[in-house]
Design a protein around this motif. Structure first.
Motif, PDB file in Angstrom:
ATOM      1  N   ILE A  59       0.875  -1.177   0.000  1.00 41.57           N
ATOM      2  CA  ILE A  59       0.000   0.000   0.000  1.00 41.57           C
ATOM      3  C   ILE A  59       0.911   1.227   0.000  1.00 41.57           C
ATOM      4  N   SER A  81      -0.239   4.583   0.329  1.00 38.47           N
ATOM      5  CA  SER A  81      -0.837   5.799   0.878  1.00 38.47           C
ATOM      6  C   SER A  81      -1.381   5.514   2.270  1.00 38.47           C
ATOM      7  N   THR A 113      -5.042   3.650   3.996  1.00 41.53           N
ATOM      8  CA  THR A 113      -5.594   2.724   3.014  1.00 41.53           C
ATOM      9  C   THR A 113      -5.476   1.309   3.551  1.00 41.53           C
TER      10      THR A 113
END
Length: 197
Positions: free
Chosen positions: A117, A119, A122
């Motif tokens: 991931i 960001s 998230t």
């Protein structure tokens, strides 16, 4: 300053060296075995948390660390979790506004690593539950912007279900401030505020 006052605990710059007065004499703060280490955080969960009928990432009550402005920290969360095969788990981290995050979840029992991931806030892909206590991990890096604050482990059911999903006592977070491709010299960090180099 450059004061010569003989008060124990006084610190001065004598023009060539930082010194501290130990009650008897001025001693070097750079050549007397002073060890400056990289700030770190270790948290061990003391109370189990339960989530039911909720697939929205929520802050863990105990697994978090403070981060200063423009700092880079690596982290590893080892979560002792129990969830049914219907709700399962998903994990994430939150960080101050302007931070960037990169992390992945690991389910050792199922030998699964989720896609990375890139960001903050998230959720990871599903990490399977099997109605037994299993060990899960979330590992990654947070690069902070100009706002000091807190980085928090977040978790939820993957599918909202009335069956309890539990992150248990003994789960832990280990985090360390990092300098990338540089010699390590560490600022004093207190409550997420970084006080110079």
């Amino acid at each position: 300053g450059n004061s010569a006052t003989n008060t124990p605990g006084a610190i001065r710059w004598d023009g060539a060296d930082f010194q501290g007065f130990n009650g008897t004499s001025w001693v070097s703060l750079t050549s007397e075995g002073i060890l400056i280490t990289t700030p770190s955080a270790t948290k061990i969960k003391t109370v189990s948390e339960v989530v039911k009928s909720n697939n929205t990432l929520q802050d863990d009550d105990e697994l978090f660390f403070n981060i200063g402005a423009n700092e880079v920290w690596t982290f590893r969360v080892t979560a002792n979790g129990t969830s049914g095969t219907t709700p399962d788990f998903r994990f994430g981290v939150s960080a101050p506004s302007g931070a960037t995050c990169s992390y992945s979840g690991i389910d050792a029992e199922s030998t699964v690593t989720t896609p990375v991931i890139s960001s903050c806030n998230t959720p990871t892909a599903v990490l399977a539950g099997n109605t037994a206590s299993d060990t899960y991990e979330l590992v990654g890096v947070v690069t902070n912007g100009s706002s000091p604050g807190t980085v928090r482990f977040k978790w939820a059911q993957n599918t909202s279900d009335p069956t309890a999903s539990i992150i248990a006592t003994g789960s832990m977070l280990i985090a360390q401030r990092t300098t990338v491709n540089m010699d390590t010299f560490t600022a004093f960090v207190n409550g997420g505020n970084s006080f110079g180099s």
